[in-house]
Design an enzyme around this catalytic site. Structure first.
Site, PDB file in Angstrom:
ATOM      1  N   LYS A 129       0.870  -1.188   0.000  1.00  0.00           N
ATOM      2  CA  LYS A 129       0.000   0.000   0.000  1.00  0.00           C
ATOM      3  C   LYS A 129       0.893   1.220   0.000  1.00  0.00           C
ATOM      4  O   LYS A 129       2.031   1.172   0.467  1.00  0.00           O
ATOM      5  CB  LYS A 129      -0.883   0.007   1.247  1.00  0.00           C
ATOM      6  CG  LYS A 129      -2.093   0.886   1.141  1.00  0.00           C
ATOM      7  CD  LYS A 129      -3.224   0.172   0.428  1.00  0.00           C
ATOM      8  CE  LYS A 129      -4.405   1.058   0.137  1.00  0.00           C
ATOM      9  NZ  LYS A 129      -5.563   0.269  -0.348  1.00  0.00           N
ATOM     10  N   ASP A 169      -7.013   4.336  -4.617  1.00  0.00           N
ATOM     11  CA  ASP A 169      -7.647   4.233  -3.293  1.00  0.00           C
ATOM     12  C   ASP A 169      -8.274   5.613  -3.052  1.00  0.00           C
ATOM     13  O   ASP A 169      -8.471   6.368  -4.020  1.00  0.00           O
ATOM     14  CB  ASP A 169      -6.623   3.863  -2.197  1.00  0.00           C
ATOM     15  CG  ASP A 169      -7.298   3.424  -0.888  1.00  0.00           C
ATOM     16  OD1 ASP A 169      -7.760   2.278  -0.817  1.00  0.00           O
ATOM     17  OD2 ASP A 169      -7.393   4.243   0.048  1.00  0.00           O
TER      18      ASP A 169
HETATM   19  P1  NDP Z   1     -12.927   7.948  -3.076  1.00  0.00           P
HETATM   20  O1  NDP Z   1     -11.851   8.910  -2.898  1.00  0.00           O
HETATM   21  O2  NDP Z   1     -13.496   7.723  -4.438  1.00  0.00           O
HETATM   22  O3  NDP Z   1     -14.160   8.283  -2.130  1.00  0.00           O
HETATM   23  C1  NDP Z   1     -13.988   8.358  -0.752  1.00  0.00           C
HETATM   24  C2  NDP Z   1     -15.317   8.743  -0.123  1.00  0.00           C
HETATM   25  O4  NDP Z   1     -15.222   8.605   1.277  1.00  0.00           O
HETATM   26  C3  NDP Z   1     -15.681  10.185  -0.390  1.00  0.00           C
HETATM   27  O5  NDP Z   1     -17.071  10.321  -0.399  1.00  0.00           O
HETATM   28  C4  NDP Z   1     -15.049  10.883   0.807  1.00  0.00           C
HETATM   29  O6  NDP Z   1     -15.628  12.135   1.102  1.00  0.00           O
HETATM   30  C5  NDP Z   1     -15.309   9.898   1.909  1.00  0.00           C
HETATM   31  N1  NDP Z   1     -14.236  10.038   2.917  1.00  0.00           N
HETATM   32  C6  NDP Z   1     -12.905   9.892   2.720  1.00  0.00           C
HETATM   33  N2  NDP Z   1     -12.220  10.137   3.848  1.00  0.00           N
HETATM   34  C7  NDP Z   1     -13.145  10.433   4.766  1.00  0.00           C
HETATM   35  C8  NDP Z   1     -13.063  10.765   6.135  1.00  0.00           C
HETATM   36  N3  NDP Z   1     -11.871  10.854   6.772  1.00  0.00           N
HETATM   37  N4  NDP Z   1     -14.239  10.997   6.780  1.00  0.00           N
HETATM   38  C9  NDP Z   1     -15.432  10.904   6.133  1.00  0.00           C
HETATM   39  N5  NDP Z   1     -15.567  10.589   4.828  1.00  0.00           N
HETATM   40  C10 NDP Z   1     -14.443  10.361   4.165  1.00  0.00           C
HETATM   41  O7  NDP Z   1     -12.384   6.561  -2.472  1.00  0.00           O
HETATM   42  P2  NDP Z   1     -12.907   5.094  -2.700  1.00  0.00           P
HETATM   43  O8  NDP Z   1     -14.373   5.078  -2.911  1.00  0.00           O
HETATM   44  O9  NDP Z   1     -12.035   4.451  -3.688  1.00  0.00           O
HETATM   45  O10 NDP Z   1     -12.552   4.434  -1.291  1.00  0.00           O
HETATM   46  C11 NDP Z   1     -13.489   4.347  -0.216  1.00  0.00           C
HETATM   47  C12 NDP Z   1     -13.042   3.259   0.739  1.00  0.00           C
HETATM   48  O11 NDP Z   1     -13.002   2.001   0.050  1.00  0.00           O
HETATM   49  C13 NDP Z   1     -11.650   3.424   1.328  1.00  0.00           C
HETATM   50  O12 NDP Z   1     -11.637   2.885   2.636  1.00  0.00           O
HETATM   51  C14 NDP Z   1     -10.770   2.561   0.444  1.00  0.00           C
HETATM   52  O13 NDP Z   1      -9.612   2.135   1.112  1.00  0.00           O
HETATM   53  C15 NDP Z   1     -11.718   1.401   0.189  1.00  0.00           C
HETATM   54  N6  NDP Z   1     -11.446   0.579  -0.984  1.00  0.00           N
HETATM   55  C16 NDP Z   1     -11.321   1.125  -2.222  1.00  0.00           C
HETATM   56  C17 NDP Z   1     -11.094   0.310  -3.322  1.00  0.00           C
HETATM   57  C18 NDP Z   1     -11.030   0.842  -4.697  1.00  0.00           C
HETATM   58  O14 NDP Z   1     -10.920   0.025  -5.624  1.00  0.00           O
HETATM   59  N7  NDP Z   1     -11.139   2.126  -4.934  1.00  0.00           N
HETATM   60  C19 NDP Z   1     -10.921  -1.135  -3.159  1.00  0.00           C
HETATM   61  C20 NDP Z   1     -11.149  -1.612  -1.822  1.00  0.00           C
HETATM   62  C21 NDP Z   1     -11.377  -0.765  -0.792  1.00  0.00           C
HETATM   63  P3  NDP Z   1     -14.855  13.493   0.712  1.00  0.00           P
HETATM   64  O15 NDP Z   1     -15.026  13.610  -0.773  1.00  0.00           O
HETATM   65  O16 NDP Z   1     -15.517  14.540   1.483  1.00  0.00           O
HETATM   66  O17 NDP Z   1     -13.418  13.277   1.107  1.00  0.00           O
HETATM   67  O1  2IT Z   2      -7.986  -1.447  -0.771  1.00  0.00           O
HETATM   68  C1  2IT Z   2      -7.906  -1.941  -1.918  1.00  0.00           C
HETATM   69  O2  2IT Z   2      -8.053  -3.151  -2.100  1.00  0.00           O
HETATM   70  C2  2IT Z   2      -7.676  -1.050  -3.055  1.00  0.00           C
HETATM   71  N1  2IT Z   2      -7.604   0.164  -2.863  1.00  0.00           N
HETATM   72  C3  2IT Z   2      -7.503  -1.602  -4.426  1.00  0.00           C
HETATM   73  C4  2IT Z   2      -6.095  -2.091  -4.643  1.00  0.00           C
HETATM   74  C5  2IT Z   2      -5.756  -2.528  -6.046  1.00  0.00           C
HETATM   75  O3  2IT Z   2      -4.571  -2.855  -6.236  1.00  0.00           O
HETATM   76  O4  2IT Z   2      -6.602  -2.539  -6.940  1.00  0.00           O
END
Ligand code: NDP
Ligand code: 2IT
Length: 448
Positions: A129, A169
């Protein structure tokens, strides 16, 4: 609850001493060790091979300066990270988080979780990561590009398609991956699948954008089915409004549920008619606006400032898809009291240990992140395969492979939980099944 197994309890104390000031990392290790107690009892060979000691220490930790010049000509300095945690079963693989809260403890907890998640996907990927405390919010495209180029100028020395393959992420989406890929290609003079989540015109995979959110719902669907339930006619609350939340909303709706709430870090919207997802996509994916703008188009919906209030909305199923520790014990109690019977994690480690206790005390169905959100990295693995064979598969092909992988992940969690006498505890099942594959590989490869 304190660990009963003396060996793991002592090792956890060492981990705490060695990683002071990193509460998220310690939280993640504690949860995994709690699940692994029966494994430690049953497998003295893994203790003898030093697997537990080795798995909690990253193979490599890279921390670097990221200088860039903002639109006013002023030099800015951020801190960059890449934690190469474990390469027992494949090249390091995991996303890059860009958020002001990023520090070593966050990246280490994410990298640690990634080891087990990647193992569960059945694909050959190790755990890693990275990220930075850079905040893309409010920055111009030019500023984001200069940051990404500077970040990759150092990162490129450490990664490669057979070594370490980063992805998106929080805060790292298609735009950032594009800029980083361009810089890697320029510096190394090679066009390879060194990042996943790439644009479709330069090696990206169809269905990667949708993969995590869809995968969360595929996993949830399996868990619900195994317990005589389904999404049909259910009310669902989803936190966040980013990549994972948007595509979880889409799939849950397709599966017959009504999603009534979404949020961002400022507040949440409640639309009892069901979320207008086309509008959310326009606001968040195209215009990069705040979720509160939703009510200017839908005045019948309600916007409330503050994040945690979203868990007071009555629902059948909750899908946290924003960030770590977004549900504490009190929010979990409120969910349970209001009739929520299933909670499936899209974000990484969204539930505090107190919240998890509440889920079990209330017999809620609990789908843990490292299993439920593995669809994103699974399709990243499929992107790597397509890049290697220089082919692109159709959306339907990738989506159906994703669906099968999520079904298999549920099965592994379910079976491991049963085998170790904890039927229905999918958290223990995920930790055990994810761990065992990596542990066998580490043992077989000797003390490295
Ligand atoms: P994005 O940046 O697309 O979206 C994040 C969302 O979460 C936004 O709505 C953001 O709001 C909100 N957010 C972020 N930080 C905070 C915080 N500290 N408090 C409250 N709200 C918050 O990210 P993703 O959708 O990609 O990721 C969301 C979660 O999913 C994370 O935990 C990530 O690790 C996990 N994840 C993502 C994957 C991926 O493929 N993208 C895969 C597996 C897990 P704001 O815009 O106001 O910051
Ligand atoms: O938390 C996660 O699994 C991710 N942000 C996706 C990682 C990846 O390599 O696609």
């Amino acid at each position: 609850m304190a660990l009963q197994n003396k060996y793991l309890a002592d090792l956890l104390e060492t981990v705490k001493k060695r990683n002071q000031g990193e509460p998220e990392f310690i939280q993640a290790v504690t949860e995994v060790f709690t699940s692994l107690e029966p494994v430690a009892e049953k497998r003295p060979d893994l203790i003898e091979a030093g697997v537990f000691e080795r798995i909690v220490e990253p193979e490599r930790q890279i921390i670097f300066r990221v200088p860039w010049v903002d639109d006013n000509g002023v030099t800015q300095v951020n801190r960059g990270f890449r934690i190469e945690f474990n390469s027992a079963i494949g090249p390091y693989k995991g996303g890059l988080r860009l958020h002001p809260s990023v520090y070593i403890g966050i990246i280490k907890f994410l990298g640690f979780e990634q080891i087990f998640k990647n193992s569960l996907t059945t694909l050959p990927m190790g755990g890693g990561k990275g990220g930075s405390d850079f905040d893309p919010k409010g920055k111009s495209d030019g500023e984001v590009m200069r940051f990404c180029q500077s970040f990759m100028t150092e990162l490129c020395k450490h990664i490669g398609p057979n070594t370490d393959v980063p992805a998106g992420d929080i805060g790292t989406g298609a735009r950032e991956i594009g800029y980083m890929f361009g810089q890697y290609k320029r510096l190394r003079n090679e066009f390879t699948g060194v990042l996943t989540g790439k644009g479709l015109t330069f090696g990206g995979s169809l269905a990667r954008t949708e993969a995590t959110g869809y995968g969360v719902c595929y996993f949830a669907n399996e868990m619900l089915k195994a317990n005589g339930k389904s999404f049909e006619g259910q009310t669902v609350v989803i936190s966040g409004s980013g990549n994972v939340a948007i595509y979880a909303t889409q799939k849950a709706t397709e599966l017959g549920a009504k999603v009534v709430a979404l949020s961002d870090s400022n507040g949440y919207i409640y639309d009892e008619n069901g979320i207008d997802l086309a509008l959310v996509k326009q606001l968040k994916e195209v215009e990069r606006k705040r979720i509160k703008e939703y009510v200017t188009v839908h005045p019948e919906a309600k916007y409330t400032e503050g994040c945690s209030g979203i868990w007071t909305i009555p629902c059948d199923i909750a899908l946290p898809c924003a960030t770590q520790n977004e549900i504490d014990g009190e929010s979990a109690e409120t969910l349970a009291k209001n009739g929520c019977y299933a909670l499936v994690e899209g974000s990484n480690m969204p539930s505090t240990p107190e919240a998890i206790d509440v889920y079990f005390e209330n017999n809620m169905l609990y789908g843990p992140a490292k299993a439920a959100n593995a669809g994103g990295v699974a399709v990243s693995g499929l992107e790597m395969s397509q890049n290697s064979e220089r082919l692109s598969w159709t959306f339907e092909d990738v989506d159906s492979r994703l669906h099968n992988i999520m079904k298999e992940i549920f099965k592994s969690c379910d079976e491991a939980a049963k085998e170790y006498g904890m039927e229905g505890n999918y958290m223990a099942g995920a930790n055990i099944a994810g761990f065992l594959k990596v542990a066998e590989a580490m043992k077989a490869q000797g003390c490295v």
